[in-house]
Design a protein around this motif. Structure first.
Motif, PDB file in Angstrom:
ATOM      1  N   ALA A  21      66.245   1.168 -21.819  1.00  0.00           N
ATOM      2  CA  ALA A  21      65.289   0.396 -21.069  1.00  0.00           C
ATOM      3  C   ALA A  21      63.751   0.958 -20.760  1.00  0.00           C
ATOM      4  N   GLY A  22      63.971   2.226 -20.735  1.00  0.00           N
ATOM      5  CA  GLY A  22      62.753   2.912 -20.061  1.00  0.00           C
ATOM      6  C   GLY A  22      62.395   2.953 -18.687  1.00  0.00           C
ATOM      7  N   ALA A  23      63.575   2.557 -17.795  1.00  0.00           N
ATOM      8  CA  ALA A  23      63.258   2.393 -16.431  1.00  0.00           C
ATOM      9  C   ALA A  23      63.826   3.573 -15.694  1.00  0.00           C
ATOM     10  N   THR A  24      63.304   3.971 -14.587  1.00  0.00           N
ATOM     11  CA  THR A  24      63.817   5.194 -13.937  1.00  0.00           C
ATOM     12  C   THR A  24      64.694   4.815 -12.862  1.00  0.00           C
TER      13      THR A  24
ATOM     14  N   GLY B 225      52.008  -7.275 -18.692  1.00  0.00           N
ATOM     15  CA  GLY B 225      51.919  -5.886 -18.331  1.00  0.00           C
ATOM     16  C   GLY B 225      53.602  -5.358 -18.276  1.00  0.00           C
ATOM     17  N   MET B 226      54.439  -6.321 -18.593  1.00  0.00           N
ATOM     18  CA  MET B 226      55.770  -5.954 -18.599  1.00  0.00           C
ATOM     19  C   MET B 226      56.639  -5.784 -19.928  1.00  0.00           C
ATOM     20  N   LYS B 227      57.385  -4.814 -19.914  1.00  0.00           N
ATOM     21  CA  LYS B 227      58.420  -4.605 -20.964  1.00  0.00           C
ATOM     22  C   LYS B 227      59.662  -5.442 -20.585  1.00  0.00           C
ATOM     23  N   VAL B 228      59.911  -6.407 -21.446  1.00  0.00           N
ATOM     24  CA  VAL B 228      61.259  -7.046 -21.225  1.00  0.00           C
ATOM     25  C   VAL B 228      62.230  -7.181 -22.438  1.00  0.00           C
ATOM     26  N   THR B 229      63.323  -6.384 -22.240  1.00  0.00           N
ATOM     27  CA  THR B 229      64.530  -6.392 -23.198  1.00  0.00           C
ATOM     28  C   THR B 229      65.606  -6.849 -22.999  1.00  0.00           C
ATOM     29  N   LEU B 230      66.122  -7.437 -23.925  1.00  0.00           N
ATOM     30  CA  LEU B 230      67.386  -8.203 -23.932  1.00  0.00           C
ATOM     31  C   LEU B 230      68.502  -7.239 -24.492  1.00  0.00           C
ATOM     32  N   ALA B 231      69.685  -7.166 -23.926  1.00  0.00           N
ATOM     33  CA  ALA B 231      70.784  -6.530 -24.346  1.00  0.00           C
ATOM     34  C   ALA B 231      72.092  -7.311 -24.218  1.00  0.00           C
ATOM     35  N   PHE B 232      72.986  -6.940 -25.012  1.00  0.00           N
ATOM     36  CA  PHE B 232      74.504  -7.804 -25.136  1.00  0.00           C
ATOM     37  C   PHE B 232      75.382  -6.636 -24.845  1.00  0.00           C
TER      38      PHE B 232
ATOM     39  N   GLY C 204      56.741   2.501 -16.946  1.00  0.00           N
ATOM     40  CA  GLY C 204      58.203   2.608 -17.187  1.00  0.00           C
ATOM     41  C   GLY C 204      58.896   2.291 -15.913  1.00  0.00           C
ATOM     42  N   GLU C 205      58.281   2.119 -14.989  1.00  0.00           N
ATOM     43  CA  GLU C 205      58.911   1.734 -13.569  1.00  0.00           C
ATOM     44  C   GLU C 205      59.778   0.567 -13.470  1.00  0.00           C
ATOM     45  N   PRO C 206      60.860   0.269 -12.851  1.00  0.00           N
ATOM     46  CA  PRO C 206      61.621  -0.738 -12.951  1.00  0.00           C
ATOM     47  C   PRO C 206      60.679  -1.999 -11.955  1.00  0.00           C
ATOM     48  N   ILE C 207      60.901  -3.230 -12.543  1.00  0.00           N
ATOM     49  CA  ILE C 207      60.213  -4.462 -11.971  1.00  0.00           C
ATOM     50  C   ILE C 207      61.018  -4.832 -10.854  1.00  0.00           C
ATOM     51  N   THR C 208      60.769  -4.802  -9.466  1.00  0.00           N
ATOM     52  CA  THR C 208      61.751  -5.339  -8.603  1.00  0.00           C
ATOM     53  C   THR C 208      60.977  -6.706  -7.598  1.00  0.00           C
ATOM     54  N   ASP C 209      60.115  -7.116  -8.344  1.00  0.00           N
ATOM     55  CA  ASP C 209      59.598  -8.139  -7.679  1.00  0.00           C
ATOM     56  C   ASP C 209      59.467  -9.693  -8.051  1.00  0.00           C
ATOM     57  N   LEU C 210      60.353  -9.858  -9.055  1.00  0.00           N
ATOM     58  CA  LEU C 210      60.661 -11.114  -9.613  1.00  0.00           C
ATOM     59  C   LEU C 210      61.050 -11.829  -8.530  1.00  0.00           C
ATOM     60  N   GLU C 211      60.546 -13.300  -8.445  1.00  0.00           N
ATOM     61  CA  GLU C 211      60.742 -14.169  -7.729  1.00  0.00           C
ATOM     62  C   GLU C 211      61.925 -15.113  -8.175  1.00  0.00           C
ATOM     63  N   LEU C 212      62.358 -16.028  -7.386  1.00  0.00           N
ATOM     64  CA  LEU C 212      63.684 -17.036  -7.664  1.00  0.00           C
ATOM     65  C   LEU C 212      62.709 -18.261  -8.400  1.00  0.00           C
ATOM     66  N   TYR C 213      63.377 -18.434  -9.619  1.00  0.00           N
ATOM     67  CA  TYR C 213      62.736 -19.610 -10.308  1.00  0.00           C
ATOM     68  C   TYR C 213      63.925 -20.615 -10.372  1.00  0.00           C
ATOM     69  N   LEU C 214      63.558 -21.780  -9.807  1.00  0.00           N
ATOM     70  CA  LEU C 214      64.617 -22.870  -9.450  1.00  0.00           C
ATOM     71  C   LEU C 214      65.754 -22.408  -8.879  1.00  0.00           C
ATOM     72  N   GLY C 215      65.475 -21.604  -7.910  1.00  0.00           N
ATOM     73  CA  GLY C 215      66.694 -21.149  -7.016  1.00  0.00           C
ATOM     74  C   GLY C 215      67.395 -19.886  -7.552  1.00  0.00           C
TER      75      GLY C 215
END
Length: 289
Positions: A29-32, A187-194, A216-227
């Motif tokens: 995922a490229g995150a540290t 500005g984000m890289k979004v990866t989907l994995a199963f 490549g740093e993790p994004i940790t400030d996502l906000e709640l969307y519809l709870g």
């Protein structure tokens, strides 16, 4: 599903263990740093896909129907048209009371027949079972509407309808699996994995990972969307299969959003819906199951 909570709960324990392993072991995922999420909730699997389908509905639930009307005339491409959506029960009587689900009384998903266009909106309840909202369609052609709601005292229900939008006909886009399950968004890289190979009716986790595109740093400030940290809608190529999936780690702010799902076979368009900095964004992929 709610009606099969205990069966799904036992399945959920195994799935969540797999999800945690995936979260801790993701290397591409490229995150540290540590990507494990303490907010993974085993019980949430029983709510992750809550649409039981017509076969599991009670007699009263099967009697619930919708009517779609366009009081200002049939919609035309590019021009907002008022939709009046009425929900009725036994004897064609309007349903008066609804429960809030994911912060809204009603969720309306609109897609074009070729699944290129997607919209998730929330009509306003006017009373008497009527919901209204102006809808702007980007192009002409046939569109399908999926309506999610909870009549008080019942389970969450989904009803569908169609509308033919006037205007100049546009060519139908090709529908093929995505070459890669990675997207660039604001500005984000979004990866989907199963967690497993995509096979029909196989219960698995699906994980979206968010990293900064430059560092490549993790994004940790996502906000709640519809709870919740996010929502996923999956619709197959025929538009007959509709799956609305809720996250296992619902209260997370990233860097991952984990969902539990099982798909019937076929080609599916999958829309992940998330929010950051007050802005909702949608990440679409096409998968082959």
């Amino acid at each position: 599903m709610v009606k099969h909570k205990w069966t799904l709960l036992s399945m959920g324990f195994v799935l969540v263990l797999a999800a945690i392993f995936l979260l801790q072991g993701t290397k591409d995922a490229g995150a540290t740093g540590d990507l494990s999420d303490p907010l993974l909730d085993p019980y949430a699997l029983s709510l992750a896909h809550r649409h039981a389908g017509a076969g599991a509905e009670s007699a009263a639930e099967k009697g619930i129907a919708i009517r779609l009307k366009w009081p200002e005339g049939d919609p035309q491409a590019g021009v907002p048209a008022m939709l009046a959506l009425t929900i009725t029960g036994s004897g064609d009587k309007p349903i008066e009371a609804f429960d809030i689900t994911n912060e809204k009384l009603l969720h309306l998903i609109i897609v074009s027949e070729d699944l290129q266009y997607f919209q998730h909106v929330h009509p306003e309840h006017k009373g008497g079972g009527v919901f209204e909202l102006p809808i702007a369609f980007p192009a002409s052609g046939k569109f399908k509407l999926y309506v999610d709601f909870v009549p008080t005292g019942m389970n969450e229900l989904t009803r569908t309808g169609t509308v033919q939008v006037g205007g100049v006909e546009l060519g139908r886009a090709a529908f093929e699996p995505s070459d890669k399950l990675t997207a660039s968004v604001d500005g984000m890289k979004v990866t989907l994995a199963f967690s497993d190979e995509l096979a029909p009716q196989t219960q698995m986790s699906m994980t979206y990972t968010f990293t900064d595109e430059k560092t490549g740093e993790p994004i940790t400030d996502l906000e709640l969307y519809l709870g919740a940290v996010g929502h996923v809608v999956a619709i197959d190529q025929t538009t007959e299969q509709f799956i609305h999936i809720h996250p296992l780690n619902w209260a997370s702010s990233g860097p991952q959003a984990v969902f539990g799902a099982a798909f019937p076979g076929g080609l599916y368009k999958v829309w992940g819906q998330f929010q950051r900095n007050g802005k909702t964004f949608v990440v679409p992929f096409v998968i082959k199951v």
